[in-house]
Design a protein around this motif. Structure first.
Motif, short mmCIF file in Angstrom:
data_model
loop_
_atom_site.label_atom_id
_atom_site.label_comp_id
_atom_site.label_asym_id
_atom_site.label_seq_id
_atom_site.Cartn_x
_atom_site.Cartn_y
_atom_site.Cartn_z
N THR A 91 -2.09 5.86 7.87
CA THR A 91 -0.85 6.64 7.27
C THR A 91 0.51 6.21 8.50
O THR A 91 1.71 6.36 7.87
N LYS A 92 0.47 6.39 9.42
CA LYS A 92 2.08 6.49 10.01
C LYS A 92 2.84 4.98 10.34
O LYS A 92 3.79 4.90 10.44
N GLN A 99 5.98 0.82 3.22
CA GLN A 99 4.90 -0.10 2.64
C GLN A 99 3.43 0.06 3.17
O GLN A 99 2.98 0.04 4.15
N ALA A 100 2.22 -0.81 2.23
CA ALA A 100 1.51 -0.93 3.07
C ALA A 100 1.57 -1.88 4.24
O ALA A 100 1.63 -2.81 4.13
N PRO A 102 -0.47 -5.03 6.60
CA PRO A 102 -1.33 -5.90 5.55
C PRO A 102 -2.80 -5.92 6.59
O PRO A 102 -2.00 -5.41 8.54
N GLY A 103 -3.98 -6.27 6.79
CA GLY A 103 -4.53 -6.09 7.52
C GLY A 103 -5.13 -4.59 7.98
O GLY A 103 -6.71 -3.66 7.90
N ALA A 104 -4.77 -3.57 7.08
CA ALA A 104 -4.74 -1.18 6.96
C ALA A 104 -6.15 -1.58 6.48
O ALA A 104 -6.59 -1.04 6.71
N ASP A 105 -5.97 -1.79 5.44
CA ASP A 105 -6.92 -1.74 4.50
C ASP A 105 -8.72 -2.25 4.77
O ASP A 105 -9.51 -1.56 4.68
N VAL A 106 -8.72 -3.33 5.35
CA VAL A 106 -9.92 -4.36 6.45
C VAL A 106 -10.31 -3.13 7.58
O VAL A 106 -11.51 -2.85 7.78
N LEU A 107 -8.90 -3.08 8.25
CA LEU A 107 -9.53 -2.07 9.78
C LEU A 107 -9.92 -1.02 9.04
O LEU A 107 -10.84 -0.34 10.58
#
Length: 156
Positions: A91-92, A99-100, A102-107
């Motif tokens: 979230t931070k 904005q989202a 990149p890579g955060a969803d996979v992490l």
């Protein structure tokens, strides 16, 4: 130069200047959000986002080594980030960049295969990110590359 070409040239210059102004405004807004989220002035602190073969690291340091209050704030922030990332909470970074990232969803999805360790540094702190999962390494590098570009930051 005839008046048509002169008008076109001036128009292109003005358009380029407006683009730079928008970029500067976007950067300034991100810096303000970063100060709110991280608790320290972003213009007097420096980020490093370093890709490593097994992951990477995020470093945040104060320019002024005598600013012990801000250094303490940075260290606490880095511990909070490591704990949040371990839990799959990105979230931070979203709050800072609006904005989202990149890579955060996979992490987040691969959080069980990734370690996040905070460490103090003389003028701030760092979070070391490690994994043996190739897809997670790719996501870490995407995450760090985005951060580097957005923060106009260095890589070691």
């Amino acid at each position: 130069m005839d008046s048509t070409r002169l008008s076109l040239a001036l128009g292109l210059i003005l358009l380029a200047a407006c683009g730079r102004s928008k970029d500067a405004d976007d950067f300034s807004a991100m810096q303000a959000r970063g100060e709110h989220v991280m608790g320290v002035n972003q213009y007097t602190s420096a980020h490093v986002f370093e890709d490593l073969p097994d992951g990477g690291r995020v470093v945040l340091e104060r320019a002024d080594a005598s600013d012990t209050a801000a250094i303490t704030t940075i260290r606490a922030h880095m511990r909070d980030i490591a704990a949040a990332f371990r839990a799959g909470d990105f979230t931070k970074p979203f709050e800072v960049h609006a904005q989202a990232v990149p890579g955060a969803d996979v992490l987040s999805a691969k959080r069980a295969a990734i370690s996040y360790e905070a460490a103090d540094r003389p003028r701030g702190g760092e979070v070391r990110i490690k994994t043996g999962d190739p897809a997670a390494i790719t996501a870490i590098h995407q995450f760090l590359a985005f951060q580097r570009a957005q923060h106009h930051a260095a890589a070691h």
